[in-house]
Design a protein around this motif. Structure first.
Motif: not given
Length: 129
Positions: A74-99
């Motif tokens: 994986c290139t650095a941009t692919e790894r950054d995109r993967y990590e960003k998608s993980i962070y977004k998924a975690q944020r959205n999980l917290v948002l659903c649980a909070a709702g």
């Protein structure tokens, strides 16, 4: 895709405001009116539980079918995109649980206030006899 998360974040923010309003100390008459108003809103607002649950299932499915980028290929941009998608998924999980949690808290606060009002009426009746 971002519209559903925007809507969910606004709903969670509104739930926070409602929960704060319900927990502030007010005169009894005003408190009863606020609780009755929120109780009328609770039934149609129950759809937020189903919506957040559906979003949780969507997050689970995307997590199971996400391409892993942990090898050195994986290139650095692919790894950054993967990590960003993980962070977004975690944020959205917290948002659903909070709702879901905030809806339950608002429901319980309203039920507690209604039960308290009912017990006060019973106490008045017993004292009157």
């Amino acid at each position: 895709m971002a519209l559903q998360w925007l809507i969910l974040s606004y709903v969670v923010a509104a739930e926070v405001v409602i929960a704060v309003i319900l927990t502030l100390p007010y005169p009894m008459l005003l408190k009863k009116r606020i609780v009755s108003l929120v109780s009328l809103i609770l039934q149609p607002a129950a759809s937020i539980v189903a919506f957040a649950g559906f979003q949780l299932l969507d997050l689970y499915w995307k997590n199971e079918h996400r391409l892993m980028c942990s090898s050195e290929v994986c290139t650095a941009t692919e790894r950054d995109r993967y990590e960003k998608s993980i962070y977004k998924a975690q944020r959205n999980l917290v948002l659903c649980a909070a709702g879901i949690l905030l809806y339950w808290c608002i429901y319980r606060i309203c039920k507690y206030n209604k039960d308290l009002e009912h017990l006060e009426e019973l106490e008045k009746r017993c004292k009157a006899e």
